[in-house]
Enzyme design. Sequence first.
Site, mmCIF file in Angstrom:
data_model
loop_
_atom_site.group_PDB
_atom_site.id
_atom_site.type_symbol
_atom_site.label_atom_id
_atom_site.label_comp_id
_atom_site.label_asym_id
_atom_site.label_seq_id
_atom_site.Cartn_x
_atom_site.Cartn_y
_atom_site.Cartn_z
ATOM 1 N N ASN A 162 -5.168 -9.964 18.664
ATOM 2 C CA ASN A 162 -5.378 -9.875 20.104
ATOM 3 C C ASN A 162 -4.244 -9.047 20.708
ATOM 4 O O ASN A 162 -3.071 -9.333 20.481
ATOM 5 C CB ASN A 162 -5.410 -11.293 20.697
ATOM 6 C CG ASN A 162 -5.774 -11.308 22.147
ATOM 7 O OD1 ASN A 162 -5.118 -10.687 22.971
ATOM 8 N ND2 ASN A 162 -6.819 -12.048 22.482
ATOM 9 N N HIS A 214 -9.612 -7.975 22.007
ATOM 10 C CA HIS A 214 -9.516 -9.253 21.319
ATOM 11 C C HIS A 214 -9.276 -8.960 19.840
ATOM 12 O O HIS A 214 -9.465 -7.834 19.373
ATOM 13 C CB HIS A 214 -10.807 -10.042 21.489
ATOM 14 C CG HIS A 214 -11.019 -10.529 22.889
ATOM 15 N ND1 HIS A 214 -11.892 -11.545 23.186
ATOM 16 C CD2 HIS A 214 -10.484 -10.144 24.074
ATOM 17 C CE1 HIS A 214 -11.889 -11.777 24.487
ATOM 18 N NE2 HIS A 214 -11.041 -10.927 25.051
ATOM 19 N N GLU A 272 -10.908 -9.685 17.126
ATOM 20 C CA GLU A 272 -12.062 -9.209 16.377
ATOM 21 C C GLU A 272 -12.403 -7.755 16.733
ATOM 22 O O GLU A 272 -12.770 -6.969 15.868
ATOM 23 C CB GLU A 272 -13.273 -10.118 16.647
ATOM 24 C CG GLU A 272 -13.061 -11.557 16.215
ATOM 25 C CD GLU A 272 -12.383 -12.437 17.279
ATOM 26 O OE1 GLU A 272 -12.380 -13.663 17.076
ATOM 27 O OE2 GLU A 272 -11.866 -11.916 18.292
ATOM 28 N N CYS A 329 -15.308 -15.522 20.877
ATOM 29 C CA CYS A 329 -15.875 -15.670 22.216
ATOM 30 C C CYS A 329 -17.191 -14.882 22.279
ATOM 31 O O CYS A 329 -17.590 -14.234 21.307
ATOM 32 C CB CYS A 329 -14.889 -15.150 23.251
ATOM 33 S SG CYS A 329 -14.663 -13.351 23.175
ATOM 34 N N CYS A 337 -16.807 -11.033 21.466
ATOM 35 C CA CYS A 337 -16.670 -10.740 20.035
ATOM 36 C C CYS A 337 -17.921 -11.140 19.260
ATOM 37 O O CYS A 337 -18.325 -10.449 18.317
ATOM 38 C CB CYS A 337 -15.428 -11.426 19.492
ATOM 39 S SG CYS A 337 -13.932 -10.827 20.340
ATOM 40 N N ASP A 373 -7.092 -15.336 29.386
ATOM 41 C CA ASP A 373 -7.726 -14.795 28.181
ATOM 42 C C ASP A 373 -9.160 -15.287 28.036
ATOM 43 O O ASP A 373 -10.027 -14.515 27.648
ATOM 44 C CB ASP A 373 -6.908 -15.161 26.941
ATOM 45 C CG ASP A 373 -7.394 -14.431 25.703
ATOM 46 O OD1 ASP A 373 -7.386 -13.188 25.710
ATOM 47 O OD2 ASP A 373 -7.791 -15.109 24.734
#
Length: 144
Positions: A39, A50, A52, A77, A80, A140
């Site tokens: 991140n 992020h 990913e 999330c 992602c 975030d």
Amino acid sequence: MDKYIQEAITEAKIGLEQDGIPIGSVLVKGGRIIGRGHNKRVQENDPVIHAEIDCLRNAGRIGSYKDTVLYSTLMPCYLCAGAVVQFGIRKVVTGESQTFSGAREFMESHGVTVVDLRNEECINLMREFIEKNPMLWYEDIGEL
């Protein structure tokens, strides 16, 4: 411990050392890590970097992602998870989902196999971060 989740934890710790959010990810194909990231929302002042996403960007264009496995220290999330579904990644292995439940059901509803390792190191890393940085964490996850 799974060697790939350990590599994702290493990425998370790099992010933490950079005063960022400690979430890390690696992309594996054929038993080899082809991308890694963490991140970088804080470091790059960019709301969409992020772990990913950083990992996928670092893997680059590989053609088909169907034979890859995405490892992440935290349940992805919706941002992602959308990338996972969009690129046809069929399996996600996550370190934990206790501190953030993420978009597991969304991924599974699109045929993605999701494995939650419930890894104590991942859980403790996030719990400690959230305790010390609640405002940054809520920013975030979009709950500020």
